[in-house]
Design an enzyme around this catalytic site. Structure first.
Site, PDB file in Angstrom:
ATOM      1  CG  HIS A 165      -0.399   0.076   2.526  1.00 50.53           C
ATOM      2  ND1 HIS A 165       0.375  -0.926   3.082  1.00 50.53           N
ATOM      3  CD2 HIS A 165      -0.460   1.055   3.476  1.00 50.53           C
ATOM      4  CE1 HIS A 165       0.744  -0.581   4.307  1.00 50.53           C
ATOM      5  NE2 HIS A 165       0.253   0.618   4.558  1.00 50.53           N
ATOM      6  CG  HIS A 192      -0.079   4.444   4.631  1.00 55.33           C
ATOM      7  ND1 HIS A 192      -0.787   3.681   5.535  1.00 55.33           N
ATOM      8  CD2 HIS A 192      -0.978   5.330   4.119  1.00 55.33           C
ATOM      9  CE1 HIS A 192      -2.046   4.086   5.571  1.00 55.33           C
ATOM     10  NE2 HIS A 192      -2.186   5.076   4.721  1.00 55.33           N
ATOM     11  CG  ASP A 250       4.864   3.365   7.328  1.00 55.12           C
ATOM     12  OD1 ASP A 250       3.978   3.730   6.528  1.00 55.12           O
ATOM     13  OD2 ASP A 250       4.627   2.593   8.278  1.00 55.12           O
ATOM     14  CG  HIS A 251       4.135   0.244   4.236  1.00 48.65           C
ATOM     15  ND1 HIS A 251       4.057  -1.097   4.554  1.00 48.65           N
ATOM     16  CD2 HIS A 251       3.677   0.913   5.321  1.00 48.65           C
ATOM     17  CE1 HIS A 251       3.577  -1.227   5.783  1.00 48.65           C
ATOM     18  NE2 HIS A 251       3.341  -0.019   6.270  1.00 48.65           N
TER      19      HIS A 251
END
Length: 256
Positions: free
Chosen positions: A53, A55, A57-58
Protein backbone atom coordinates in the site's frame (compact mmCIF):
# COMPACT_ATOMS: atom_id res chain seq x y z
CA UNK A 1 15.34 -23.22 0.91
CA UNK A 2 13.57 -19.88 1.27
CA UNK A 3 13.98 -17.81 4.41
CA UNK A 4 12.16 -14.73 5.68
CA UNK A 5 14.26 -11.85 6.99
CA UNK A 6 12.83 -8.91 8.93
CA UNK A 7 14.83 -5.69 8.48
CA UNK A 8 13.94 -3.16 11.22
CA UNK A 9 13.14 0.35 9.97
CA UNK A 10 11.92 3.55 11.61
CA UNK A 11 10.41 3.04 15.06
CA UNK A 12 8.58 -0.26 14.62
CA UNK A 13 8.44 -1.17 10.90
CA UNK A 14 9.81 -4.27 9.26
CA UNK A 15 10.94 -4.42 5.66
CA UNK A 16 10.61 -8.06 4.67
CA UNK A 17 12.97 -10.05 2.50
CA UNK A 18 12.22 -13.50 1.15
CA UNK A 19 15.60 -14.93 0.21
CA UNK A 20 16.84 -18.01 -1.58
CA UNK A 21 20.03 -19.91 -0.93
CA UNK A 22 22.04 -17.88 -3.43
CA UNK A 23 21.10 -14.55 -1.85
CA UNK A 24 18.43 -13.57 -4.39
CA UNK A 25 15.58 -11.93 -2.51
CA UNK A 26 12.22 -10.27 -2.87
CA UNK A 27 11.94 -6.97 -0.97
CA UNK A 28 8.55 -6.09 0.50
CA UNK A 29 7.45 -2.58 1.49
CA UNK A 30 10.82 -0.79 1.56
CA UNK A 31 9.88 2.39 3.37
CA UNK A 32 13.59 3.12 3.67
CA UNK A 33 16.25 1.92 1.24
CA UNK A 34 19.14 2.01 3.74
CA UNK A 35 18.36 -1.29 5.55
CA UNK A 36 18.08 -3.05 2.18
CA UNK A 37 21.41 -1.60 1.05
CA UNK A 38 22.97 -2.88 4.29
CA UNK A 39 21.50 -6.33 3.63
CA UNK A 40 22.88 -6.22 0.08
CA UNK A 41 26.32 -5.44 1.47
CA UNK A 42 26.03 -8.70 3.44
CA UNK A 43 25.42 -10.68 0.25
CA UNK A 44 21.69 -10.44 -0.41
CA UNK A 45 20.60 -9.47 -3.93
CA UNK A 46 17.20 -7.86 -4.60
CA UNK A 47 15.45 -9.38 -7.61
CA UNK A 48 11.93 -7.94 -7.15
CA UNK A 49 10.02 -5.45 -5.01
CA UNK A 50 6.45 -5.88 -3.75
CA UNK A 51 4.37 -2.99 -2.39
CA UNK A 52 1.22 -3.60 -0.33
CA UNK A 53 0.00 0.00 0.00
CA UNK A 54 0.93 3.64 -0.48
CA UNK A 55 1.81 4.85 3.02
CA UNK A 56 5.25 6.53 3.15
CA UNK A 57 6.68 4.07 5.67
CA UNK A 58 6.06 1.36 3.04
CA UNK A 59 7.10 3.12 -0.18
CA UNK A 60 9.54 5.86 0.87
CA UNK A 61 12.63 3.90 -0.18
CA UNK A 62 11.32 2.46 -3.45
CA UNK A 63 12.81 5.02 -5.83
CA UNK A 64 16.27 4.90 -4.23
CA UNK A 65 16.20 1.11 -4.13
CA UNK A 66 15.23 0.80 -7.79
CA UNK A 67 17.88 3.33 -8.78
CA UNK A 68 20.55 0.99 -7.40
CA UNK A 69 18.77 -2.28 -8.20
CA UNK A 70 16.62 -1.83 -11.35
CA UNK A 71 14.41 -4.86 -10.70
CA UNK A 72 10.69 -5.48 -11.34
CA UNK A 73 8.43 -3.73 -8.84
CA UNK A 74 4.76 -4.48 -8.29
CA UNK A 75 2.11 -2.57 -6.36
CA UNK A 76 -1.53 -1.49 -6.22
CA UNK A 77 -3.23 0.39 -9.04
CA UNK A 78 -3.22 3.67 -7.13
CA UNK A 79 -1.72 7.04 -8.15
CA UNK A 80 -0.09 7.28 -4.73
CA UNK A 81 2.19 4.32 -5.55
CA UNK A 82 5.63 5.15 -7.03
CA UNK A 83 5.44 5.49 -10.80
CA UNK A 84 8.05 2.78 -11.42
CA UNK A 85 5.78 0.06 -10.05
CA UNK A 86 3.82 -2.22 -12.35
CA UNK A 87 0.19 -2.06 -11.28
CA UNK A 88 -1.37 -5.36 -10.19
CA UNK A 89 -4.63 -6.32 -8.55
CA UNK A 90 -6.97 -9.05 -7.42
CA UNK A 91 -6.39 -12.35 -9.22
CA UNK A 92 -3.04 -11.40 -10.75
CA UNK A 93 0.03 -13.53 -10.24
CA UNK A 94 3.52 -12.08 -9.89
CA UNK A 95 6.34 -14.35 -10.98
CA UNK A 96 9.81 -14.23 -9.44
CA UNK A 97 11.90 -16.58 -11.64
CA UNK A 98 15.07 -16.09 -9.60
CA UNK A 99 13.35 -17.75 -6.64
CA UNK A 100 11.32 -20.19 -8.71
CA UNK A 101 7.99 -19.07 -7.28
CA UNK A 102 5.03 -16.79 -7.86
CA UNK A 103 2.78 -14.72 -5.64
CA UNK A 104 -0.98 -14.58 -5.86
CA UNK A 105 -2.22 -11.02 -5.54
CA UNK A 106 -5.14 -10.49 -3.16
CA UNK A 107 -7.13 -7.27 -2.81
CA UNK A 108 -7.58 -6.65 0.92
CA UNK A 109 -9.13 -3.19 1.35
CA UNK A 110 -9.74 -1.75 4.77
CA UNK A 111 -6.57 -0.08 6.03
CA UNK A 112 -6.42 1.66 2.65
CA UNK A 113 -8.83 1.28 -0.23
CA UNK A 114 -6.21 -0.22 -2.59
CA UNK A 115 -4.30 -2.42 -0.12
CA UNK A 116 -2.90 -5.68 -1.51
CA UNK A 117 -1.51 -8.86 0.02
CA UNK A 118 0.92 -11.22 -1.70
CA UNK A 119 0.79 -14.97 -1.03
CA UNK A 120 3.33 -17.42 -2.41
CA UNK A 121 5.79 -20.09 -1.34
CA UNK A 122 3.79 -20.63 1.84
CA UNK A 123 4.39 -17.01 2.89
CA UNK A 124 1.90 -14.14 3.23
CA UNK A 125 2.99 -10.52 2.99
CA UNK A 126 -0.04 -8.72 4.38
CA UNK A 127 1.23 -5.18 4.96
CA UNK A 128 -0.93 -3.40 7.52
CA UNK A 129 -4.06 -5.52 7.06
CA UNK A 130 -3.26 -8.29 9.55
CA UNK A 131 -0.94 -7.93 12.53
CA UNK A 132 -0.05 -10.53 15.08
CA UNK A 133 -2.90 -10.35 17.60
CA UNK A 134 -4.37 -7.36 15.77
CA UNK A 135 -5.33 -5.73 12.49
CA UNK A 136 -4.78 -2.39 10.81
CA UNK A 137 -6.69 0.79 11.48
CA UNK A 138 -9.46 1.68 9.06
CA UNK A 139 -8.03 4.78 7.44
CA UNK A 140 -9.94 4.49 4.15
CA UNK A 141 -12.08 1.36 4.22
CA UNK A 142 -15.17 0.24 6.09
CA UNK A 143 -15.52 -2.37 8.83
CA UNK A 144 -17.31 -4.64 6.35
CA UNK A 145 -14.40 -4.36 3.90
CA UNK A 146 -11.77 -5.07 6.53
CA UNK A 147 -13.71 -8.01 7.94
CA UNK A 148 -14.06 -9.48 4.45
CA UNK A 149 -10.34 -8.99 3.86
CA UNK A 150 -9.45 -10.72 7.12
CA UNK A 151 -11.86 -13.54 6.32
CA UNK A 152 -10.01 -14.07 3.02
CA UNK A 153 -6.65 -14.22 4.75
CA UNK A 154 -8.04 -16.52 7.43
CA UNK A 155 -9.01 -19.02 4.73
CA UNK A 156 -5.38 -19.58 3.70
CA UNK A 157 -3.60 -22.74 4.95
CA UNK A 158 -2.87 -22.76 8.66
CA UNK A 159 0.87 -23.25 8.13
CA UNK A 160 1.10 -20.02 6.12
CA UNK A 161 3.97 -17.87 7.41
CA UNK A 162 2.53 -14.42 8.13
CA UNK A 163 4.87 -11.45 7.63
CA UNK A 164 3.30 -8.35 9.17
CA UNK A 165 5.01 -4.99 8.81
CA UNK A 166 4.94 -3.56 12.35
CA UNK A 167 6.19 -4.75 15.71
CA UNK A 168 2.88 -4.32 17.50
CA UNK A 169 2.47 -7.77 19.03
CA UNK A 170 2.94 -6.89 22.69
CA UNK A 171 0.64 -3.86 22.58
CA UNK A 172 -1.91 -5.82 20.56
CA UNK A 173 -1.68 -8.54 23.16
CA UNK A 174 -2.78 -6.19 25.92
CA UNK A 175 -5.96 -5.46 24.00
CA UNK A 176 -6.41 -9.12 23.07
CA UNK A 177 -6.54 -9.99 26.78
CA UNK A 178 -9.39 -7.52 27.25
CA UNK A 179 -11.20 -8.68 24.12
CA UNK A 180 -11.03 -12.37 25.08
CA UNK A 181 -10.02 -12.75 28.72
CA UNK A 182 -9.87 -16.57 28.70
CA UNK A 183 -7.60 -17.75 25.90
CA UNK A 184 -4.70 -20.00 26.99
CA UNK A 185 -3.26 -20.18 23.46
CA UNK A 186 -3.02 -16.40 23.36
CA UNK A 187 -1.37 -16.30 26.78
CA UNK A 188 1.20 -18.85 25.63
CA UNK A 189 1.87 -16.80 22.51
CA UNK A 190 2.41 -13.67 24.55
CA UNK A 191 4.82 -15.44 26.88
CA UNK A 192 6.80 -16.49 23.81
CA UNK A 193 6.70 -12.93 22.45
CA UNK A 194 7.90 -11.45 25.72
CA UNK A 195 10.87 -13.81 25.64
CA UNK A 196 11.63 -12.96 22.00
CA UNK A 197 11.53 -9.24 22.63
CA UNK A 198 13.66 -9.58 25.77
CA UNK A 199 16.30 -11.20 23.56
CA UNK A 200 16.02 -8.36 21.07
CA UNK A 201 14.33 -10.59 18.46
CA UNK A 202 11.27 -9.80 16.34
CA UNK A 203 7.98 -11.36 17.39
CA UNK A 204 7.43 -12.07 13.70
CA UNK A 205 6.79 -13.88 11.48
CA UNK A 206 3.86 -15.71 12.96
CA UNK A 207 1.67 -18.40 11.45
CA UNK A 208 -1.92 -18.20 10.39
CA UNK A 209 -2.81 -21.11 12.70
CA UNK A 210 -1.44 -19.14 15.65
CA UNK A 211 -3.41 -16.06 14.68
CA UNK A 212 -6.61 -18.06 14.25
CA UNK A 213 -6.13 -19.35 17.79
CA UNK A 214 -5.10 -16.05 19.38
CA UNK A 215 -6.07 -12.94 17.40
CA UNK A 216 -9.44 -11.47 18.45
CA UNK A 217 -9.92 -9.83 15.05
CA UNK A 218 -9.88 -13.27 13.44
CA UNK A 219 -12.07 -14.62 16.25
CA UNK A 220 -14.97 -12.19 16.04
CA UNK A 221 -17.33 -15.18 16.02
CA UNK A 222 -15.78 -16.82 19.10
CA UNK A 223 -18.12 -16.84 22.13
CA UNK A 224 -15.53 -15.27 24.42
CA UNK A 225 -14.88 -12.38 22.03
CA UNK A 226 -18.59 -11.83 21.39
CA UNK A 227 -19.28 -11.77 25.12
CA UNK A 228 -16.54 -9.19 25.72
CA UNK A 229 -17.85 -7.01 22.87
CA UNK A 230 -21.38 -7.19 24.31
CA UNK A 231 -20.08 -6.18 27.75
CA UNK A 232 -18.18 -3.27 26.22
CA UNK A 233 -21.17 -2.09 24.16
CA UNK A 234 -23.79 -2.83 26.79
CA UNK A 235 -25.76 -4.82 24.23
CA UNK A 236 -25.37 -7.68 21.79
CA UNK A 237 -24.09 -6.68 18.33
CA UNK A 238 -26.67 -7.32 15.62
CA UNK A 239 -24.29 -9.21 13.33
CA UNK A 240 -20.62 -10.03 12.83
CA UNK A 241 -19.92 -6.78 10.93
CA UNK A 242 -21.25 -4.74 13.83
CA UNK A 243 -19.25 -6.93 16.21
CA UNK A 244 -16.08 -6.34 14.21
CA UNK A 245 -16.74 -2.60 13.96
CA UNK A 246 -17.21 -2.41 17.73
CA UNK A 247 -14.04 -4.41 18.32
CA UNK A 248 -11.99 -2.14 16.05
CA UNK A 249 -13.44 1.03 17.59
CA UNK A 250 -12.71 -0.37 21.08
CA UNK A 251 -9.11 -1.00 20.07
CA UNK A 252 -8.78 2.51 18.63
CA UNK A 253 -9.53 3.99 22.03
CA UNK A 254 -7.84 1.32 24.16
CA UNK A 255 -5.13 2.50 26.55
CA UNK A 256 -4.67 -0.59 28.72
Amino acid sequence: MLRTIALPAFQDNYIWLLAGGDGACVVVDPGDAAPVFEAAARGLRPVAVLITHHHPDHVGGVDALLARFPVPCFGPDDPRIPAAATRVGEGDRVGVPALGLGFDVMAVPGHTRSHLAFHGGGVLFCGDTLFSLGCGRLFEGTPAQMLASLDRLAALPGDTVVCCTHEYTQSNGRFARAAEPDNPARDARLAEVDAQRARGEPSLPTTLASELACNPFLRVDAPGVRAAIARHLGSEPRDRVEAFAALRAWKDGFSG
